[in-house]
Design a protein around this motif. Sequence first.
Motif, PDB file in Angstrom:
ATOM      1  N   SER A  23      -3.856   2.620  -4.318  1.00 42.78           N
ATOM      2  CA  SER A  23      -4.083   1.244  -3.874  1.00 42.78           C
ATOM      3  C   SER A  23      -4.896   1.258  -2.592  1.00 42.78           C
ATOM      4  N   ARG A  24      -5.556   0.136  -2.311  1.00 41.08           N
ATOM      5  CA  ARG A  24      -6.241   0.024  -1.012  1.00 41.08           C
ATOM      6  C   ARG A  24      -6.215  -1.423  -0.527  1.00 41.08           C
ATOM      7  N   ILE A  25      -6.145  -1.529   0.794  1.00 39.66           N
ATOM      8  CA  ILE A  25      -6.140  -2.867   1.405  1.00 39.66           C
ATOM      9  C   ILE A  25      -7.587  -3.306   1.593  1.00 39.66           C
ATOM     10  N   ILE A  26      -7.927  -4.513   1.143  1.00 44.36           N
ATOM     11  CA  ILE A  26      -9.299  -4.992   1.330  1.00 44.36           C
ATOM     12  C   ILE A  26      -9.297  -6.394   1.951  1.00 44.36           C
ATOM     13  N   GLY A  27     -10.457  -6.783   2.459  1.00 46.07           N
ATOM     14  CA  GLY A  27     -10.626  -8.134   3.003  1.00 46.07           C
ATOM     15  C   GLY A  27     -10.162  -8.254   4.437  1.00 46.07           C
ATOM     16  N   ARG A  28     -10.808  -9.191   5.151  1.00 46.28           N
ATOM     17  CA  ARG A  28     -10.403  -9.426   6.527  1.00 46.28           C
ATOM     18  C   ARG A  28      -9.839 -10.831   6.685  1.00 46.28           C
TER      19      ARG A  28
ATOM     20  N   THR B 246      -7.094  -3.001 -12.461  1.00 49.36           N
ATOM     21  CA  THR B 246      -6.855  -3.245 -11.033  1.00 49.36           C
ATOM     22  C   THR B 246      -6.102  -4.560 -10.902  1.00 49.36           C
TER      23      THR B 246
ATOM     24  N   GLN C 161      -6.340 -10.717   3.721  1.00 47.82           N
ATOM     25  CA  GLN C 161      -6.093  -9.323   3.328  1.00 47.82           C
ATOM     26  C   GLN C 161      -5.376  -9.292   1.988  1.00 47.82           C
TER      27      GLN C 161
ATOM     28  N   HIS D 148       0.822  -1.208   0.000  1.00 42.15           N
ATOM     29  CA  HIS D 148       0.000   0.000   0.000  1.00 42.15           C
ATOM     30  C   HIS D 148       0.861   1.266   0.000  1.00 42.15           C
TER      31      HIS D 148
ATOM     32  N   HIS E 183      -5.590  -3.998  -3.580  1.00 43.32           N
ATOM     33  CA  HIS E 183      -5.959  -3.662  -4.955  1.00 43.32           C
ATOM     34  C   HIS E 183      -5.090  -2.494  -5.402  1.00 43.32           C
TER      35      HIS E 183
ATOM     36  N   GLU F  61      -4.665  -7.415  -8.331  1.00 39.26           N
ATOM     37  CA  GLU F  61      -4.821  -7.897  -6.970  1.00 39.26           C
ATOM     38  C   GLU F  61      -3.468  -8.381  -6.475  1.00 39.26           C
TER      39      GLU F  61
END
Length: 445
Positions: A91-96, A109, A99, A85, A102, A111
Amino acid sequence: MLKKLLRKVMPAKAGKSKLHKTVIPFSQHGIREDMLSFAAEKVVRRLHEQGYEAYVVGGAVRDLLLGVEPKDFDVATNATPEEVHKIFRRSRIIGRRFQIVHVMVGPETIEVTTFRGGSNALQNAHGRIMKDNTYGSMEEDAQRRDFTCNALYYDPIRQEITDFHNGAADIAARRLVIIGAAAARYQEDPVRILRAVRLSGKLGFDVEAQTAAPIPECAGRLKHEPVARLFDEIMKILFSGHARDCLRRLNTLGVSDDIHPLLTALKTAEQPENRIITLALKNTDERLRQDKPVSVGFVLAAVLWPRLEQHWQHYRKHGMKPVPALTEAVNTMRDTVEKGWGVPQRFSATMREIWQLQPQFDNRLGARPHRLVAQARFRAAYDFLVLRTQTGEVPQELADWWTRFQHADDETRNQMSNTAPQNGDSADKPKRRRRKPRRKKAAAD
Ligand code: ATP
Ligand code: MG
């Protein structure tokens, strides 16, 4: 002694055995630079410049080896999500649970995932992975991937593929092989079963015997997956471009019946009374092959039409007129579809509109057909009518009339709507206006 015995009966721990690493040079894989997305290469290059390892990984490498254009590009690296990041402004951090980052490059985009570690994933009592954000080496990461064909790491700068699981050979033999012990891998994440269905259907691969064997027994666990995740995976099957091949795999691999109503619908699609489903899937597969747009709402309308019809018939049998009976049936389905089956409201709304407009095609006299063609959802509803014609549910003559009507000029349209036949059964017959008892004075007119 006991230790010796245990060693004899217990299978070797999957994570511990040292893997055999193969490096495939350009002369063998033939992936040229121009076959890769600009964005994927840029992301890998930037990560290398910052001192990290980075590879194109997963479905993209598999598809490139098969000569298929990849749908998306994933990158795996030893940089943590935070580090990735920091390197990429967009960019962004997604998901738990997992993780990922994107990274946006132009319109693309990418991954980016950090190499997952071996055995520290948090599992529940059934062995399902609840959280997996422990990081490891590329080798450990390969072990955590689902199928051998998805565990290839391509370095676009060195132009080399690293293969720990014989993935390239399995691709060449068109074989889908799970990494590790199949039953345990499905318990860790039952969605891998649906991925096996989709990937084998889409790629035309045989599912290797040991990969296929535990599917009938393990598929029931899918029922406990979050419904939104199931819906996403089912959408990927429907819009894989090979939906009909996938639905055959659902049956041959023995995925049980009561997992999700959409899967049940797909599994029964080849029964004669459900022909509308196979027709819609054929249509979708062809459109995707021609790069034409497809509508989720439309496909759902077809897949769930046999189910809606059962409700519709039920209300008609109980004495309701066709149009209110249909409205009642649509309302009955609405809550179940949106809440119980994870269908987002925007798709379900389109589906319902397409359904609701169907009886209106019976009204060809007067102003009604003119109003219907002007509706925003007319085109989708008309396409759906054509589909119903192909199943024999609606007379061909009706669809032909609407084909002519929509393309006609105003004068011809007026002529058509003055002379059209009025259909019987499902027609929403124009209600005769009940006149108020005429007053004496009016009677003189
Ligand atoms: P597609 O062509 O549909 O993109 P894909 O294999 O690339 O197929 P993705 O969902 O993009 O599928 O996943 C990227 C990669 O992540 C996969 O190739 C696989 O290595 C890994 N992966 C995805 N889902 C799982 C899973 N449930 N368990 C283990 N590995 C997975
Ligand atoms: Mg992918």
